[in-house]
Design a protein around this motif. Structure first.
Motif, mmCIF file in Angstrom:
data_model
loop_
_atom_site.group_PDB
_atom_site.id
_atom_site.type_symbol
_atom_site.label_atom_id
_atom_site.label_comp_id
_atom_site.label_asym_id
_atom_site.label_seq_id
_atom_site.Cartn_x
_atom_site.Cartn_y
_atom_site.Cartn_z
ATOM 1 N N ALA A 200 50.575 39.945 33.107
ATOM 2 C CA ALA A 200 50.768 41.048 34.037
ATOM 3 C C ALA A 200 50.041 40.750 35.349
ATOM 4 C CB ALA A 200 50.244 42.337 33.420
ATOM 5 N N PRO A 201 50.559 41.247 36.480
ATOM 6 C CA PRO A 201 49.945 40.933 37.786
ATOM 7 C C PRO A 201 48.469 41.303 37.862
ATOM 8 C CG PRO A 201 52.105 41.918 38.080
ATOM 9 C CD PRO A 201 51.802 42.013 36.617
ATOM 10 N N GLU A 202 48.085 42.449 37.262
ATOM 11 C CA GLU A 202 46.686 42.868 37.358
ATOM 12 C C GLU A 202 45.752 41.935 36.605
ATOM 13 O OE1 GLU A 202 48.840 45.529 34.312
ATOM 14 O OE2 GLU A 202 49.216 44.625 36.301
ATOM 15 N N LEU A 203 46.247 41.332 35.525
ATOM 16 C CA LEU A 203 45.424 40.378 34.785
ATOM 17 C C LEU A 203 45.357 39.043 35.517
ATOM 18 C CD1 LEU A 203 43.754 39.611 32.335
ATOM 19 C CD2 LEU A 203 45.876 39.181 31.066
ATOM 20 N N ALA A 204 46.444 38.658 36.178
ATOM 21 C CA ALA A 204 46.483 37.381 36.886
ATOM 22 C C ALA A 204 45.410 37.313 37.970
ATOM 23 C CB ALA A 204 47.866 37.161 37.487
ATOM 24 N N ALA B 93 52.354 41.107 26.818
ATOM 25 C CA ALA B 93 51.899 40.524 28.088
ATOM 26 C C ALA B 93 52.192 41.463 29.253
ATOM 27 C CB ALA B 93 52.576 39.173 28.308
ATOM 28 N N ARG B 94 53.361 42.103 29.255
ATOM 29 C CA ARG B 94 53.697 43.036 30.335
ATOM 30 C C ARG B 94 52.706 44.195 30.397
ATOM 31 N NH1 ARG B 94 58.726 43.206 27.690
ATOM 32 N NH2 ARG B 94 60.016 41.409 28.288
ATOM 33 N N ASN B 95 52.191 44.570 29.219
ATOM 34 C CA ASN B 95 51.267 45.692 29.151
ATOM 35 C C ASN B 95 49.806 45.278 29.336
ATOM 36 O OD1 ASN B 95 52.710 48.379 28.324
ATOM 37 N ND2 ASN B 95 53.737 46.768 27.157
ATOM 38 N N PRO C 250 49.871 32.651 36.639
ATOM 39 C CA PRO C 250 48.555 32.482 37.288
ATOM 40 C C PRO C 250 48.233 31.035 37.658
ATOM 41 C CG PRO C 250 48.289 32.802 34.929
ATOM 42 C CD PRO C 250 49.751 32.999 35.218
ATOM 43 N N PHE C 251 48.927 30.058 37.028
ATOM 44 C CA PHE C 251 48.641 28.645 37.295
ATOM 45 C C PHE C 251 49.955 27.915 37.581
ATOM 46 C CE2 PHE C 251 45.839 30.091 33.744
ATOM 47 C CZ PHE C 251 44.726 30.381 34.524
#
Length: 292
Positions: free
Chosen positions: A170-174, A228-230, A254-255
């Motif tokens: 998810a974008p916030e985790l990235a 993962a989305r959540n 992220p990579f």
């Protein structure tokens, strides 16, 4: 000319027992008891006037006569099964029976099927999502979609597509992941059928020891992707399966490192289905979709 045939139930029981080398395994296949198999074989032996099996305390073994008879009967029953399947296939008309892995059905095939039905409204697709690899000699399928190395002797195989694998989340985790080292502090998500995916990527990233980090396995890849989305962890993504998520931005990478997947998706057709117009139309459409 009158044919002198032994009871067909007895022949079927004998052939299954000879093939498995076990009355119990034959019983499981035919869905009767081992005692019923034994009784049917004994009736066959009486009809033939010869012993087909030697009975032991822990099992059975074919006699020489039984071995010769099994070879002939097995071939004969194969011909009967083939003739029956041939009749069934010709009666199918524009029906195509497809066995497809659940993950490929849910995340790649189903979102595209409306385009196939718009182009070929006369073709009916019957989809089965059982995971085991199908032996086309004994199953009633026209097309199989599988994740394999592509080696399937006796079956026409087309490569559908090859994938690369890489972490997605998810974008916030990235935002919290600046290097692969950060994966040690998060949950690694994966499909339990593809347990080597994280190892392949982490070895390429130079951090193989992180394989032993905290992880969560899922029985379905789609569930792992939903996790993962959540924001529940980082998924080892398959490029084609999560392409729509990447396009929507519900998952991000992220990579930059991407690694070729161990296998590829293939379309397999048994010889008797290859020339059917409906099958050819479906296979051609899938290959075109994969190319696009």
């Amino acid at each position: 000319m009158t044919r002198h045939l032994p009871p067909l139930n007895a022949l079927r029981a004998f052939e299954a027992a000879a093939r498995h080398g076990s009355f119990q395994a034959a019983a499981s296949e035919i869905n009767v008891t081992a005692a019923a198999i034994s009784q049917r074989v004994k009736l066959l032996e009486q009809a033939l006037g010869t012993q087909l099996f030697r009975r032991f305390h822990r099992g059975v073994a074919l006699t020489d006569a039984g071995q010769r008879y099994a070879e002939r009967i097995g071939a004969a029953l194969d011909m009967v099964a083939s003739a029956t399947s041939d009749i069934d296939r010709h009666d199918q008309g524009a029906r195509v029976r497809v066995t497809v892995l659940p993950v490929l059905a849910e995340m790649w095939l189903l979102p595209r099927l409306s385009r196939f039905h718009q182009r070929h409204p006369e073709i009916e697709l019957l989809l089965s999502t059982d995971a085991p690899v199908v032996d086309f000699r004994g199953e009633a399928f026209d097309v199989g979609l599988r994740y394999t190395d592509g080696r399937h002797p006796g079956v026409e195989v087309h490569k559908l597509f090859q994938e690369t694998i890489f972490p997605v989340c998810a974008p916030e985790l990235a935002e919290k992941l600046t290097s692969p080292d950060d994966l040690a502090r998060t949950t690694l998500l994966y499909d339990q059928h593809w347990q080597d995916d994280w190892r392949l990527w982490l070895e390429a990233a130079g951090r193989p020891e992180l394989v032993r980090s905290n992880g969560s396995a899922f029985g379905l890849y789609s569930l792992a992707a939903a996790a993962a989305r959540n924001g529940l962890g980082v998924l080892i993504g398959h490029s084609r399966l999560i392409a729509d998520d990447l396009a929507r931005g519900s998952l991000v990478t992220p990579f930059d490192l991407r690694v070729p997947a161990r296998h590829a998706y293939h379309v397999a057709c048994p010889p008797w289905a290859q020339d059917r117009p409906a099958v050819k139309a479906f296979v051609s459409w899938m290959l075109k979709e994969a190319g696009e």
